[in-house]
Design a protein around this motif. Sequence first.
Motif, short mmCIF file in Angstrom:
data_model
loop_
_atom_site.label_atom_id
_atom_site.label_comp_id
_atom_site.label_asym_id
_atom_site.label_seq_id
_atom_site.Cartn_x
_atom_site.Cartn_y
_atom_site.Cartn_z
N GLU A 179 -51.75 17.54 -11.94
CA GLU A 179 -50.30 17.45 -11.77
C GLU A 179 -49.60 18.32 -12.81
N TYR A 180 -48.55 18.98 -12.37
CA TYR A 180 -47.77 19.83 -13.26
C TYR A 180 -46.65 19.03 -13.92
N THR A 181 -46.44 19.30 -15.20
CA THR A 181 -45.36 18.65 -15.94
C THR A 181 -44.45 19.69 -16.55
N ILE A 182 -43.15 19.45 -16.41
CA ILE A 182 -42.13 20.32 -17.01
C ILE A 182 -41.26 19.47 -17.94
N VAL A 183 -41.01 20.00 -19.13
CA VAL A 183 -40.09 19.34 -20.05
C VAL A 183 -38.86 20.23 -20.20
N ALA A 184 -37.70 19.69 -19.85
CA ALA A 184 -36.44 20.43 -19.94
C ALA A 184 -35.60 19.88 -21.09
N GLN A 185 -35.15 20.77 -21.96
CA GLN A 185 -34.24 20.39 -23.04
C GLN A 185 -32.82 20.64 -22.55
N VAL A 186 -32.04 19.58 -22.39
CA VAL A 186 -30.69 19.68 -21.82
C VAL A 186 -29.65 19.50 -22.93
N THR A 187 -28.80 20.49 -23.09
CA THR A 187 -27.71 20.41 -24.06
C THR A 187 -26.47 19.86 -23.36
N HIS A 188 -25.88 18.84 -23.95
CA HIS A 188 -24.68 18.20 -23.41
C HIS A 188 -23.49 18.50 -24.32
N THR A 189 -22.33 17.99 -23.95
CA THR A 189 -21.11 18.29 -24.72
C THR A 189 -21.15 17.74 -26.13
N HIS A 190 -21.80 16.59 -26.36
CA HIS A 190 -21.90 16.08 -27.73
C HIS A 190 -23.30 15.55 -28.02
N GLY A 191 -24.28 16.36 -27.70
CA GLY A 191 -25.66 15.98 -27.99
C GLY A 191 -26.60 16.62 -27.00
N GLY A 192 -27.73 16.00 -26.80
CA GLY A 192 -28.69 16.55 -25.86
C GLY A 192 -29.82 15.58 -25.59
N LEU A 241 -31.64 5.18 -10.54
CA LEU A 241 -31.64 6.55 -11.04
C LEU A 241 -30.25 6.96 -11.51
N GLN A 242 -29.24 6.58 -10.71
CA GLN A 242 -27.86 6.90 -11.07
C GLN A 242 -27.46 6.21 -12.38
N GLU A 243 -27.87 4.95 -12.54
CA GLU A 243 -27.55 4.21 -13.76
C GLU A 243 -28.19 4.86 -14.98
N ASN A 244 -29.45 5.28 -14.84
CA ASN A 244 -30.15 5.94 -15.94
C ASN A 244 -29.45 7.23 -16.35
N TRP A 245 -29.03 8.00 -15.35
CA TRP A 245 -28.36 9.27 -15.64
C TRP A 245 -27.00 9.02 -16.28
N GLU A 246 -26.31 7.99 -15.85
CA GLU A 246 -25.01 7.66 -16.45
C GLU A 246 -25.17 7.23 -17.90
N GLN A 247 -26.25 6.53 -18.22
CA GLN A 247 -26.51 6.15 -19.61
C GLN A 247 -26.72 7.38 -20.48
N VAL A 248 -27.41 8.39 -19.92
CA VAL A 248 -27.60 9.65 -20.65
C VAL A 248 -26.25 10.32 -20.89
N ARG A 249 -25.41 10.35 -19.86
CA ARG A 249 -24.10 10.99 -19.99
C ARG A 249 -23.20 10.23 -20.96
N LEU A 250 -23.30 8.90 -20.99
CA LEU A 250 -22.53 8.12 -21.95
C LEU A 250 -22.96 8.46 -23.38
N ALA A 251 -24.26 8.64 -23.57
CA ALA A 251 -24.77 8.93 -24.91
C ALA A 251 -24.46 10.34 -25.37
N TYR A 252 -24.51 11.32 -24.44
CA TYR A 252 -24.45 12.72 -24.85
C TYR A 252 -23.34 13.54 -24.19
N GLY A 253 -22.62 12.97 -23.23
CA GLY A 253 -21.61 13.74 -22.51
C GLY A 253 -22.20 14.48 -21.32
N ASP A 254 -21.40 15.33 -20.71
CA ASP A 254 -21.85 16.07 -19.52
C ASP A 254 -22.79 17.21 -19.92
N PRO A 255 -23.77 17.52 -19.05
CA PRO A 255 -24.70 18.61 -19.35
C PRO A 255 -24.01 19.97 -19.35
#
Length: 394
Positions: free
Chosen positions: A46-59, A18-32
């Motif tokens: 089952e309930y599903t939520i979709v969150a749109q996260v804006t990062h420093t250089h992408g999302g 999980l940590q590796e996946n999140w770090e790949q997201v941060r490498l691609a888009y920067g910090d949230p």
Amino acid sequence: CYALLAENLQNKMSADSLQENWEQVRLAYGDPVTVDARKPYKINGEYTIVAQVTHTHGGCSIQMTYDAEKGVAGLWFGEHDPKVSYTVAVPEGVVEEEIVLGEGTDTPLRAILTRPADAAAGEELPAVVLVQGSGASDCNEAIGGCVPFADIAHGLAQLGVASLRYDKRTYTYASTYTEEQINAMTVQEEVIDDALLAVETLAKTPGIDADTIVLVGHSLGGMLAPRIAAQSGKVAGIVSLAGSARGYLDIVYDQNMAQTDDASQQNVIKKEYKKIDKLKNMKDSDTLFGIPVPYLKDLYAHPVEESLAQLDIPILVMQGENDFQMDTADYKSWQKALENYAGEKEFVLWPELNHLFVRDTAFKRRGTIAEYLQEGHVDQAVTDKIASWMLKMN
């Protein structure tokens, strides 16, 4: 956060994964920076939520499915919808203009022209075209907490040198490529054609000295710079930043071997590397190290030495001593390739600088891709060197 995952998901995904996946997201888009969570919807209980996260250089888009016990039973990371744009602060003494590379074509690219603010009317400036490394990079070559091409462009402008940088087409049009197109792609389509167009565009730009346009290529861009210059015929010089004159698979092999101490994994890597002898006869549908064979065949059909033999323009080769992606063998490969070169050449090995030419001695997890997660900037001495080397050409 891992404790929020339902038991069945924990059985499929470790905390490290999980940590590796999140770090790949941060490498691609920067910090949230911000999160916009849409109203949950219910499917099969089952309930599903979709969150749109804006990062420093992408999302990115994060989809989470919750089970009856309110544990996260499903987790997916995807592209932000719509794609997030961002800006990098422009320092004093620098002006930037967004232009379109390939305007009027089916695949235009966003580009940024950067110049010194105090350029005199009618003055023609020396200029560089910045060529990215591997992967789907934007015009700033943004990764994690770093924007190396923006740093270089701004630093050069403050020293009297203009620049043009642009989004790679694999960044802009990533979602439009079919699997067949991806597997058939070579560096000609991925990198070279757009670099040639950038040189042509810059040469026709008012206020730019068309006779003093230099290619500054980083990593793969540095490796391909001689090939681009040979095809262009309008390039006055080359700066290779952490490039290599070695065979592409030699680099891939070393990078893979450096990532593991496990003997069985190393044996798998060695076995894959031995297939290089059969590359010429491999089918176009095959891969080596996950890389499509057409891509590799093209690279090996055009060795760096072949392009260098057609050139006599000045070449500056630079690398950081703390570069864990390109080692001293890559730096030395240039010295060997340029041994009998017809033009001027210069080599600079920078202490304490990494693959992005950022001083990384104080970084945590140094020597891994995770070091790019920390904010860092291209060392000023590097841009100083490029500018002084270019100004000597005039």
